[in-house]
Motif scaffolding. Structure first.
Motif, PDB file in Angstrom:
ATOM      1  N   ALA A 248      -7.430   6.303  20.469  1.00  0.00           N
ATOM      2  CA  ALA A 248      -6.423   6.070  19.426  1.00  0.00           C
ATOM      3  C   ALA A 248      -6.562   7.112  18.323  1.00  0.00           C
ATOM      4  O   ALA A 248      -5.568   7.607  17.795  1.00  0.00           O
ATOM      5  N   ASP A 249      -7.820   7.473  18.012  1.00  0.00           N
ATOM      6  CA  ASP A 249      -8.055   8.483  16.977  1.00  0.00           C
ATOM      7  C   ASP A 249      -7.462   9.823  17.376  1.00  0.00           C
ATOM      8  O   ASP A 249      -6.951  10.575  16.543  1.00  0.00           O
ATOM      9  N   LEU A 250      -7.551  10.113  18.670  1.00  0.00           N
ATOM     10  CA  LEU A 250      -7.038  11.399  19.143  1.00  0.00           C
ATOM     11  C   LEU A 250      -5.512  11.424  19.152  1.00  0.00           C
ATOM     12  O   LEU A 250      -4.892  12.459  18.949  1.00  0.00           O
ATOM     13  N   ALA A 251      -4.916  10.238  19.389  1.00  0.00           N
ATOM     14  CA  ALA A 251      -3.456  10.170  19.485  1.00  0.00           C
ATOM     15  C   ALA A 251      -2.787  10.119  18.123  1.00  0.00           C
ATOM     16  O   ALA A 251      -1.633  10.530  17.975  1.00  0.00           O
ATOM     17  N   ALA A 252      -3.533   9.621  17.116  1.00  0.00           N
ATOM     18  CA  ALA A 252      -2.946   9.475  15.781  1.00  0.00           C
ATOM     19  C   ALA A 252      -2.788  10.844  15.117  1.00  0.00           C
ATOM     20  O   ALA A 252      -3.396  11.828  15.528  1.00  0.00           O
ATOM     21  N   ASP A 253      -1.939  10.884  14.085  1.00  0.00           N
ATOM     22  CA  ASP A 253      -1.767  12.134  13.351  1.00  0.00           C
ATOM     23  C   ASP A 253      -3.010  12.484  12.569  1.00  0.00           C
ATOM     24  O   ASP A 253      -3.321  13.631  12.343  1.00  0.00           O
ATOM     25  N   GLN A 254      -3.716  11.441  12.147  1.00  0.00           N
ATOM     26  CA  GLN A 254      -4.948  11.677  11.423  1.00  0.00           C
ATOM     27  C   GLN A 254      -5.894  10.522  11.679  1.00  0.00           C
ATOM     28  O   GLN A 254      -5.463   9.388  11.897  1.00  0.00           O
ATOM     29  N   ARG A 255      -7.190  10.801  11.667  1.00  0.00           N
ATOM     30  CA  ARG A 255      -8.176   9.751  11.878  1.00  0.00           C
ATOM     31  C   ARG A 255      -8.903   9.497  10.580  1.00  0.00           C
ATOM     32  O   ARG A 255      -9.306  10.438   9.892  1.00  0.00           O
ATOM     33  N   ALA A 256      -8.994   8.214  10.229  1.00  0.00           N
ATOM     34  CA  ALA A 256      -9.775   7.859   9.051  1.00  0.00           C
ATOM     35  C   ALA A 256     -11.033   7.163   9.541  1.00  0.00           C
ATOM     36  O   ALA A 256     -10.991   6.384  10.492  1.00  0.00           O
ATOM     37  N   PRO A 257     -12.170   7.425   8.906  1.00  0.00           N
ATOM     38  CA  PRO A 257     -13.426   6.828   9.376  1.00  0.00           C
ATOM     39  C   PRO A 257     -13.463   5.308   9.198  1.00  0.00           C
ATOM     40  O   PRO A 257     -14.102   4.625   9.981  1.00  0.00           O
ATOM     41  N   THR A 258     -12.779   4.781   8.186  1.00  0.00           N
ATOM     42  CA  THR A 258     -12.736   3.333   7.957  1.00  0.00           C
ATOM     43  C   THR A 258     -11.342   2.954   7.460  1.00  0.00           C
ATOM     44  O   THR A 258     -10.599   3.826   6.997  1.00  0.00           O
ATOM     45  N   PRO A 259     -10.974   1.666   7.499  1.00  0.00           N
ATOM     46  CA  PRO A 259      -9.673   1.252   6.955  1.00  0.00           C
ATOM     47  C   PRO A 259      -9.513   1.594   5.469  1.00  0.00           C
ATOM     48  O   PRO A 259      -8.434   2.020   5.040  1.00  0.00           O
ATOM     49  N   SER A 260     -10.595   1.423   4.686  1.00  0.00           N
ATOM     50  CA  SER A 260     -10.509   1.775   3.268  1.00  0.00           C
ATOM     51  C   SER A 260     -10.194   3.262   3.105  1.00  0.00           C
ATOM     52  O   SER A 260      -9.365   3.653   2.266  1.00  0.00           O
ATOM     53  N   ALA A 261     -10.855   4.073   3.917  1.00  0.00           N
ATOM     54  CA  ALA A 261     -10.630   5.515   3.849  1.00  0.00           C
ATOM     55  C   ALA A 261      -9.195   5.848   4.231  1.00  0.00           C
ATOM     56  O   ALA A 261      -8.585   6.758   3.663  1.00  0.00           O
ATOM     57  N   ALA A 262      -8.644   5.063   5.191  1.00  0.00           N
ATOM     58  CA  ALA A 262      -7.253   5.289   5.595  1.00  0.00           C
ATOM     59  C   ALA A 262      -6.320   5.048   4.409  1.00  0.00           C
ATOM     60  O   ALA A 262      -5.404   5.838   4.146  1.00  0.00           O
ATOM     61  N   ALA A 263      -6.576   3.969   3.676  1.00  0.00           N
ATOM     62  CA  ALA A 263      -5.748   3.662   2.510  1.00  0.00           C
ATOM     63  C   ALA A 263      -5.872   4.771   1.473  1.00  0.00           C
ATOM     64  O   ALA A 263      -4.897   5.155   0.822  1.00  0.00           O
ATOM     65  N   GLU A 264      -7.084   5.298   1.327  1.00  0.00           N
ATOM     66  CA  GLU A 264      -7.277   6.370   0.342  1.00  0.00           C
ATOM     67  C   GLU A 264      -6.567   7.644   0.757  1.00  0.00           C
ATOM     68  O   GLU A 264      -6.043   8.385  -0.072  1.00  0.00           O
ATOM     69  N   LEU A 265      -6.555   7.901   2.066  1.00  0.00           N
ATOM     70  CA  LEU A 265      -5.860   9.081   2.577  1.00  0.00           C
ATOM     71  C   LEU A 265      -4.366   8.992   2.316  1.00  0.00           C
ATOM     72  O   LEU A 265      -3.717   9.968   1.963  1.00  0.00           O
ATOM     73  N   ILE A 266      -3.834   7.789   2.522  1.00  0.00           N
ATOM     74  CA  ILE A 266      -2.389   7.611   2.537  1.00  0.00           C
ATOM     75  C   ILE A 266      -1.803   7.364   1.161  1.00  0.00           C
ATOM     76  O   ILE A 266      -0.749   7.906   0.817  1.00  0.00           O
ATOM     77  N   VAL A 267      -2.477   6.537   0.370  1.00  0.00           N
ATOM     78  CA  VAL A 267      -1.876   6.108  -0.896  1.00  0.00           C
ATOM     79  C   VAL A 267      -2.281   7.051  -2.020  1.00  0.00           C
ATOM     80  O   VAL A 267      -3.466   7.208  -2.294  1.00  0.00           O
ATOM     81  N   PRO A 268      -1.318   7.672  -2.641  1.00  0.00           N
ATOM     82  CA  PRO A 268      -1.663   8.554  -3.762  1.00  0.00           C
ATOM     83  C   PRO A 268      -2.028   7.715  -4.977  1.00  0.00           C
ATOM     84  O   PRO A 268      -1.647   6.549  -5.066  1.00  0.00           O
ATOM     85  N   ARG A 269      -2.782   8.283  -5.883  1.00  0.00           N
ATOM     86  CA  ARG A 269      -3.059   7.578  -7.138  1.00  0.00           C
ATOM     87  C   ARG A 269      -1.839   7.725  -8.020  1.00  0.00           C
ATOM     88  O   ARG A 269      -1.423   8.829  -8.351  1.00  0.00           O
ATOM     89  N   ARG A 270      -1.274   6.577  -8.396  1.00  0.00           N
ATOM     90  CA  ARG A 270      -0.038   6.644  -9.175  1.00  0.00           C
ATOM     91  C   ARG A 270      -0.272   7.334 -10.521  1.00  0.00           C
ATOM     92  O   ARG A 270       0.555   8.101 -10.979  1.00  0.00           O
ATOM     93  N   ASP A 271      -1.430   7.045 -11.147  1.00  0.00           N
ATOM     94  CA  ASP A 271      -1.669   7.686 -12.450  1.00  0.00           C
ATOM     95  C   ASP A 271      -1.753   9.205 -12.295  1.00  0.00           C
ATOM     96  O   ASP A 271      -1.339   9.945 -13.171  1.00  0.00           O
TER      97      ASP A 271
END
Lengths: 453, 91
Positions: A248-271
């Motif tokens: 699944a990691d290979l098929a995805a556009d990007q691999r995050a090491p953990t779910p929290s890291a995935a959220a950090e990758l995806i969600v920008p800091r609004r401030d």
């Protein structure tokens, strides 16, 4: 002594023969070997050398650095580790020994599942499903994040927590799935398809918490891997922990090491996004203010400029220039004139001015002479008149009336003829005598006179 | 999938244009009149950016498959703390 000359081989010739035999043989190509790692050394160039052994034999192995980056080779090679390695046999000529060129290292005990996953990976990779050029960048400002995971457990909670901390008003749409067990692959595939049907999702996280290879197995299933690869929007895999790798990691556009890291990758800091805008506007304001100040400064410079404060200076310069040009004009004559049209124009104007001056002077002179003449004539007339009056006085003095006034009288006949000689009259003739005042009517009584000789 | 429902620029579009404007202002190429109108546009764009950043509704929803196969959305509430303890202390 044999009649036939024995063929003597050099050492390298023997080695090359063996090398050919081994390396061209299909038996030693792409083999899987089970054993225990022993005596690991790492060369300065980053290649690993170790021996694979079991109770009965040893097999020298080399793992070149270029294979080290592969996901399945990320495990740290340690002495005593039981592994299955894949690779091909080769001969190292200088050392005169054969060795296994290792391409993949799998920890022992994973068994059949792992090998199936390995087989699937080779197949999908050959198909281009994991191709780098297929990887899409994550959207810089996602509004709605789709998540495929279990509705219970830490994964969704971690994602929501991290996402909300970074972007308080983020929208998250969960597509619940079973992520473990025999139902998991079908459940994940369906959850993905449900999410793909939503038109307002900008990016997707698919994942689950850490677990054994068997627990993560759903993410190595062909249907799931293909479903992930077919996502219409960028998709991030977050399966297990840092060290867990799945297809699944290979098929995805990007691999995050953990779910929290995935959220950090995806969600920008609004401030940060707000700040980026503020910083740009600050730069714009500073630039505009500086531009205005510069203009104000140059305006002040212009306002206080000598010529503007004392414009006469400007003209004085020009007058002098004009004079000089005129002087030159007269000096150098018409030949020079043709050289410079502006100079000529200027000189022409100057000339016209000069001619105008001359004309004016002449006109003034004419006027002056005219005036003088008029004056003289008047005087002459006056003199003449004065002289005339003098003569009139004299004439007056000669007038017979004045003579009469002195006692003389004039004798006339009645025709008006003045009698000056006695023979003009006869006795008894009526005559008129004119006195200074009045007339007398008289009769000739006596005539006396002598005949002149 | 992120196609805007109207012609209003997205945050990214507005931000990129704003960046372009600031670069142009800083290059000193624009005269005063152009600078002022660029600046005015910049103010509008920064407002659009802030609107975009504030317009989401902090919603957490989940997809629910109905009996008839139709997919609906429902508010999703994260589980209580004891589940977390269960997860983190598996023994």
């Amino acid at each position: 002594m044999s009649l036939i000359e024995p063929k003597i081989l050099s050492v390298i010739e023997v080695t090359k023969l063996i090398k050919q035999e081994i390396e061209l043989s299909p038996w030693f190509k792409d083999i899987l070997v089970r054993g225990e790692i022993s005596g690991v050394t790492k060369s300065g160039a980053g290649h690993y050398y170790f021996t694979l052994k079991d109770e009965k034999s040893v097999l020298p192995c080399v793992l070149f650095r270029r294979f080290r980056g592969r996901e399945s080779v990320s495990v740290e090679l340690k002495h005593g580790m039981k592994v299955i390695v894949s690779g091909s046999l080769s001969v190292y000529e200088q050392g005169g020994k054969y060795q296994l060129k290792v391409e993949e290292v799998f920890p022992e005990g994973l068994g059949r599942l792992h090998l199936l996953a390995e087989e699937l990976k080779q197949r999908l990779r050959a198909e281009g499903l994991f191709a780098e050029e297929k990887k899409r960048p994550l959207p810089p400002h996602p509004r709605k994040i789709g998540v495929v995971t279990s509705p219970t457990g830490a994964v969704i909670r971690d994602i929501v927590t991290v996402a909300r901390r970074r972007y308080p008003n983020i929208e998250i749409l969960l597509s619940p799935a079973l992520v473990q067990g025999s139902q998991a692959p079908a459940s994940i595939t369906r959850a993905l398809a449900d999410l793909y049907a939503q038109s307002d999702v900008d990016v997707i996280i698919v994942g689950r918490g850490g677990g054994s290879f068997e627990e993560l197995n759903a993410f190595n299933q062909e249907d799931v891997v293909r479903a992930i690869a077919s996502s219409p929007v960028p998709i991030v895999s977050a399966v297990g922990h840092e060290t867990d790798f799945t297809l699944a990691d290979l098929a995805a556009d990007q691999r995050a090491p953990t779910p929290s890291a995935a959220a950090e990758l995806i969600v920008p800091r609004r401030d940060e996004l707000c700040q980026r805008v503020d910083i740009l506007m600050e730069r714009a304001e500073v630039t505009i203010a500086r531009q205005m100040q510069n203009l104000r400064d140059s305006l002040t410079r212009i306002r206080t400029h000598t010529y503007l404060c004392n414009p006469r200076l400007l003209i004085e310069g020009k007058i002098q220039q004009c004079d000089e040009l005129t002087a030159k004009l007269w000096q150098h004559g018409p030949a020079k004139l043709t050289k410079s049209r502006p100079e000529l124009n200027l000189s022409q104007r100057r000339l016209a001015l000069a001619v105008g001056g001359l004309v004016r002077t002449a006109r003034q002179e004419i006027q002056h002479k005219n005036d003088t003449m008029t004056l003289n004539i008047t005087r002459m007339i006056e003199r003449a008149r004065a002289a005339g009056e003098n003569q009139a006085g004299r004439l007056n003095a000669l007038s017979p009336l004045k003579t009469l006034a002195r006692g003389y009288s004039v004798c006339q006949d009645y025709t008006g003829k003045v009698i000056t000689i006695f023979s003009q009259v006869e006795p008894g003739q009526d005559l008129r005598v004119r006195l200074a005042r009045g007339e007398l009517g008289v009769k000739v009584i006596e005539i006396k006179g002598e005949e002149k000789p | 999938m992120s196609a805007p429902k109207n012609n209003k620029p997205t945050y990214e579009e507005a931000y990129n244009r704003l960046e372009e404007i600031v670069r142009k202002l800083e290059s000193g190429e624009a005269g005063l009149d152009e600078s002022l109108s660029l600046f005015e546009e910049g103010i509008k764009l920064s407002r659009i950016c802030n609107e975009r950043l504030n317009e989401a509704e902090a919603r957490i929803e989940k997809l629910v498959r109905q009996a008839d196969g139709e997919i609906m959305r429902e508010p999703f509430v994260i589980e209580a703390e004891e589940d977390e303890c269960d997860d983190e202390l598996p023994f």
